[in-house]
Design a protein around this motif. Structure first.
Motif, PDB file in Angstrom:
ATOM      1  N   ILE A 182       0.837  -1.198   0.000  1.00 15.85           N
ATOM      2  CA  ILE A 182       0.000   0.000   0.000  1.00 15.85           C
ATOM      3  C   ILE A 182       0.878   1.257   0.000  1.00 15.85           C
ATOM      4  O   ILE A 182       0.581   2.236  -0.680  1.00 15.85           O
ATOM      5  N   SER A 183       1.977   1.205   0.758  1.00 12.43           N
ATOM      6  CA  SER A 183       2.872   2.365   0.796  1.00 12.43           C
ATOM      7  C   SER A 183       3.401   2.694  -0.596  1.00 12.43           C
ATOM      8  O   SER A 183       3.391   3.848  -1.030  1.00 12.43           O
ATOM      9  N   LEU A 201       0.524   4.066  -2.814  1.00  8.84           N
ATOM     10  CA  LEU A 201       0.126   5.439  -2.486  1.00  8.84           C
ATOM     11  C   LEU A 201       1.156   6.457  -2.971  1.00  8.84           C
ATOM     12  O   LEU A 201       0.811   7.507  -3.508  1.00  8.84           O
ATOM     13  N   ALA A 219       0.199   0.638  -9.028  1.00  6.35           N
ATOM     14  CA  ALA A 219       0.361  -0.529  -8.173  1.00  6.35           C
ATOM     15  C   ALA A 219       1.566  -1.345  -8.635  1.00  6.35           C
ATOM     16  O   ALA A 219       1.702  -1.619  -9.822  1.00  6.35           O
TER      17      ALA A 219
END
Lengths: 283, 306
Positions: free
Chosen positions: A255-256, A259, B142
């Protein structure tokens, strides 16, 4: 420019991206004060009796890693690694790209052709493979990884700057400057570079997203920043074999990374829209 | 058209030539001596010398390069230092797996990206458009290995729907291809959005609407047909993007393609394989760009005269 600033502030996605960047930068800068533990300290009670990492709990907010180190502390310090590489590598890449783009665009002739053919070739070169090969050969450290990334990432900037410089060179005011006897160093620095600033800003921002992802990928493949230095990709690399039982070791660093890359992408895209109003109406 | 094509072909050959020089140069960057790697630690100086001669490594550089290039033209990529096999054969045996993965990835990526982009285009600047664009950005931001690992965790480990990794049946290809699809689709939803917006501005769309055609038919029949062409061309340009992804995804899923081959070779500094895979990938990228150019010029003849 004022106009651009106003447009930028109206764009909520850009603001969100900017907020994330501010938070990450602040966290990286204040790391020693906002982390409860030393990122290198291996806690005896950081592992279960069987030696497995702990899931998130009251003592270790995001859980622990395979060596019983506090994941939250490692993530915050890992932001430093990501930011340093992201900013330095991309600054070097944008510098190389701008330099080559301006030279090729302004000089033209065989110099321009040679530079742009080389750029075309680098476009066709599988960048990740080159980065992997270089990183594997050169025994990676923080700075080597940054340079490897810079070496494969300047191409986009060079192309954009080249096209812009070519267009600027044909403008009347440049011709007027030349007619007035201005030498080329003056024309380039005073009359061309200032007009390139918006493009440099946009690519300087979007490029950081690419760089952050590339650094994470290299670290995940085990040829990025070397342990024990905390890096987000590296944390996932270390815990890969264990992630089915300890998914938090993949989820939080994942997630880091997401983001951070997302934030720079959003801000870069917002900058592009704000600085180039002609694009705005189009999409 | 023929002149345009010939020009582009010549350019492609030049690019490949340049890349062959770089890959050739890689040989000299590694700290290890290839002769030692082949001969082993305990070889006598005489053996080492004879292998060096056999490989032509005692010749001056230009001669070595000419020899390397001569072999390349005949499809000979050299011999692996470690695996004791021809690189061409190693790559040929791995290539089908990689191509299968790439094709499946392109399919997933289009299945996700096109509808998302078209939907966004018809909802332009409304909240649903903004959300789709935000998700698109999140997708391309991602890291592929994280998406891959999470898909494995969720769909293979928890739900048991797909195998954890490996190669063989159609089930095996789903998760790795989906990983690439999810992380690349964002570029295509953005692209298809602006492409569709461009098309919906055209006069014939207004005519179709004026005739009383329902909005979704306008978008799907007239819009999609014309908006899709630039997107197809973009796949050719993006072969490099897929190649990069393949290296990562093959490592995550243990997919036996050329990405994994290169990855294993890099860990052992088996330079001939790295050179071979790089060249094959570059050739793929150059061919992809060529096809994209061709497609664009067929669609829009003005490109040819630029």
């Amino acid at each position: 420019m004022d106009d651009a600033w106003r447009r930028l502030r109206r764009d909520r996605l850009t603001l969100f991206g900017a907020a994330v960047i501010v938070i990450v930068v602040a966290a990286a800068a204040l790391a020693p004060w906002i982390t409860p533990y030393d990122p290198y300290e291996q806690f005896f009670d950081g592992l279960t009796l069987e030696g497995a990492p702990l899931p998130p709990n009251e003592r270790f907010w995001l859980g622990t890693d395979l060596l019983g180190r506090d994941l939250y502390s490692r993530l915050v310090y890992g932001a430093r690694t990501s930011l340093i590489i992201g900013v330095v590598a991309n600054a070097v890449a944008v510098f190389i790209g701008t330099l080559l783009g301006v030279i090729a665009g302004y000089a033209g002739g065989w110099v321009g052709v040679a530079i742009m053919r080389f750029t075309d070739m680098m476009m066709a070169f599988p960048a990740l493979l080159l980065a992997i090969a270089l990183a594997a050969i050169l025994k990676p450290s923080l700075w080597i990884v940054a340079m490897v990334i810079a070496l494969v990432n300047w191409v986009q900037t060079a192309r954009v700057i080249y096209t812009q410089t070519r267009a600027l060179r044909e403008r009347e005011y440049i011709e007027a400057a030349r007619a007035l006897g201005a030498a080329w160093p003056r024309i380039v620095t005073v009359h061309i570079l200032p007009h390139l600033v918006p493009h440099i800003l946009v690519w300087g921002t979007l490029g950081i997203a690419v760089t952050v992802l590339l650094e994470a990928t290299l670290s995940f493949l085990g040829i990025g920043v070397q342990p024990p230095t905390p890096s987000w990709g590296g944390i996932i690399f270390e815990s890969q074999s264990y992630f089915l039982t300890a998914p938090w070791l993949v989820v939080f660093p994942g997630i880091s990374i997401l983001l951070m890359a997302l934030a720079f992408n959003l801000v870069g895209d917002g900058l592009r829209d704000a600085l180039d109003p002609t694009q705005r109406g189009r999409d | 058209m023929l002149r345009f094509l010939a020009g582009r072909l010549a350019q492609a050959v030049l690019i490949l030539l340049g890349i062959s020089i770089i890959t050739f140069g890689l040989t000299f960057l590694i700290p290890a001596d290839p002769v030692r790697m082949i001969a082993g630690r305990s070889a006598s100086p005489e053996t080492v010398e004879s292998i060096r001669q056999q490989l032509g490594l005692d010749q001056p550089l230009p001669v070595q390069y000419a020899r390397y290039l001569g072999n390349l033209v005949q499809g000979d990529l050299g011999r692996s230092y470690v695996q004791k096999a021809e690189v061409t054969e190693l790559i040929a045996s791995r290539l089908p797996a990689t191509l299968q993965l790439m094709l499946a990835a392109i399919l997933f990526e289009l299945l996700i990206g096109l509808p998302a982009g078209f939907f966004s285009a018809t909802r332009r600047n409304r909240p649903s458009d903004k959300i789709v664009m935000l998700v698109s950005f999140a997708g391309v931001s991602a890291p592929q290995f994280v998406v891959g690992l999470l898909l494995i965790y969720l769909f293979a480990h928890k739900l048991g729907l797909f195998p954890l990794g490996g190669y063989g049946t159609l089930w095996h290809v789903v998760l790795p291809a989906l990983t690439l699809g999810i992380t690349i689709a964002g570029w295509y939803s953005r692209m298809s959005r602006s492409s569709m917006i461009e098309v919906l501005r055209q006069d014939y769309i207004r005519t179709a609407r004026a005739k009383g055609m329902s909005e979704w038919r306008v978008v799907l029949v007239h819009g999609a047909r014309n908006a899709i062409l630039p997107i197809v061309a973009m796949i050719g340009i993006d072969i490099g993007l897929y190649m990069q992804g393949v290296v990562v995804v093959e490592a995550v899923f243990g997919w036996p393609g050329i990405g994994q081959l290169a990855w294993q070779a890099i860990q052992r500094l088996d330079i001939p394989i790295i050179m071979g895979v790089t060249l094959v990938a570059a050739t793929g990228i150059v061919i992809g760009n060529l096809l994209a150019d061709l497609a664009t010029s067929l669609i829009d003849p003005r490109v040819r005269h630029r």
